[in-house]
Design a protein around this motif. Structure first.
Motif, PDB file in Angstrom:
ATOM      1  N   ALA A   1      42.511  55.716  39.877  1.00  0.00           N
ATOM      2  CA  ALA A   1      42.878  55.279  41.345  1.00  0.00           C
ATOM      3  C   ALA A   1      44.564  54.916  41.361  1.00  0.00           C
ATOM      4  O   ALA A   1      45.203  54.929  40.205  1.00  0.00           O
ATOM      5  N   LEU A   2      45.221  54.660  42.533  1.00  0.00           N
ATOM      6  CA  LEU A   2      46.498  54.045  42.592  1.00  0.00           C
ATOM      7  C   LEU A   2      46.612  52.963  43.793  1.00  0.00           C
ATOM      8  O   LEU A   2      45.944  53.077  44.679  1.00  0.00           O
ATOM      9  N   THR A   3      47.081  52.251  43.248  1.00  0.00           N
ATOM     10  CA  THR A   3      47.053  50.853  44.394  1.00  0.00           C
ATOM     11  C   THR A   3      48.610  51.041  45.001  1.00  0.00           C
ATOM     12  O   THR A   3      49.453  51.480  44.544  1.00  0.00           O
ATOM     13  N   SER A   4      48.533  49.819  45.756  1.00  0.00           N
ATOM     14  CA  SER A   4      49.689  49.604  46.679  1.00  0.00           C
ATOM     15  C   SER A   4      50.172  50.758  47.479  1.00  0.00           C
ATOM     16  O   SER A   4      51.605  50.936  47.298  1.00  0.00           O
ATOM     17  N   VAL A   5      49.653  51.752  47.792  1.00  0.00           N
ATOM     18  CA  VAL A   5      50.205  52.812  48.551  1.00  0.00           C
ATOM     19  C   VAL A   5      50.247  52.545  49.980  1.00  0.00           C
ATOM     20  O   VAL A   5      49.443  51.931  50.643  1.00  0.00           O
ATOM     21  N   MET A   6      51.454  52.557  50.697  1.00  0.00           N
ATOM     22  CA  MET A   6      51.846  52.223  51.920  1.00  0.00           C
ATOM     23  C   MET A   6      51.739  53.418  52.842  1.00  0.00           C
ATOM     24  O   MET A   6      52.311  54.351  52.554  1.00  0.00           O
TER      25      MET A   6
END
Length: 121
Positions: free
Chosen positions: A84-89
């Motif tokens: 996963a990758l978080t804080s994707v705008m």
């Protein structure tokens, strides 16, 4: 929190010239506040440190990179695998995101897998 589960992508991702490119098998997106958590499932015949899937990225329809997840080690005995990758705008109104994978030998896949996002209330 809203979750957007996306169907598994069928078919190979990448150019015909690349031998064994990473395959994007699926993606899940979850809106958390103003940003998104993107989880991507990849499959690649990792052989060890000499040849492995080493990153994936999220792009918009124009190819602008919205986030990159570096993979810091091979996944020889864990295939397929999800990270996963978080804080994707994502820009307001984004209807689709595109996921492109990279391996340590062949670089970035020529093609990206498209995934629709469900509308968020």
């Amino acid at each position: 929190m809203k979750t957007c589960a996306v169907a598994v992508c069928a078919g190979l991702i990448g150019s015909a010239a690349a031998a064994d490119p990473p395959q994007v098998r699926g993606m899940e997106a979850e809106k958390t506040g103003m940003s998104w958590r993107i989880s991507v499932t990849l499959e690649h015949p990792d052989t060890g440190w000499d040849h492995y899937a080493d990153a994936w990225r999220v792009e918009d329809a124009e190819g602008t990179v919205l986030g990159t997840r570096e993979l810091l080690h091979p996944h020889v005995s864990e295939q397929p695998f999800t990270r996963a990758l978080t804080s994707v705008m994502l820009p307001d109104g984004t209807e689709n995101v595109y996921v492109r994978a990279r391996c340590s030998v062949d670089g970035w896949n020529a093609d990206a897998a498209a995934f629709p996002l469900s509308p968020v209330d």
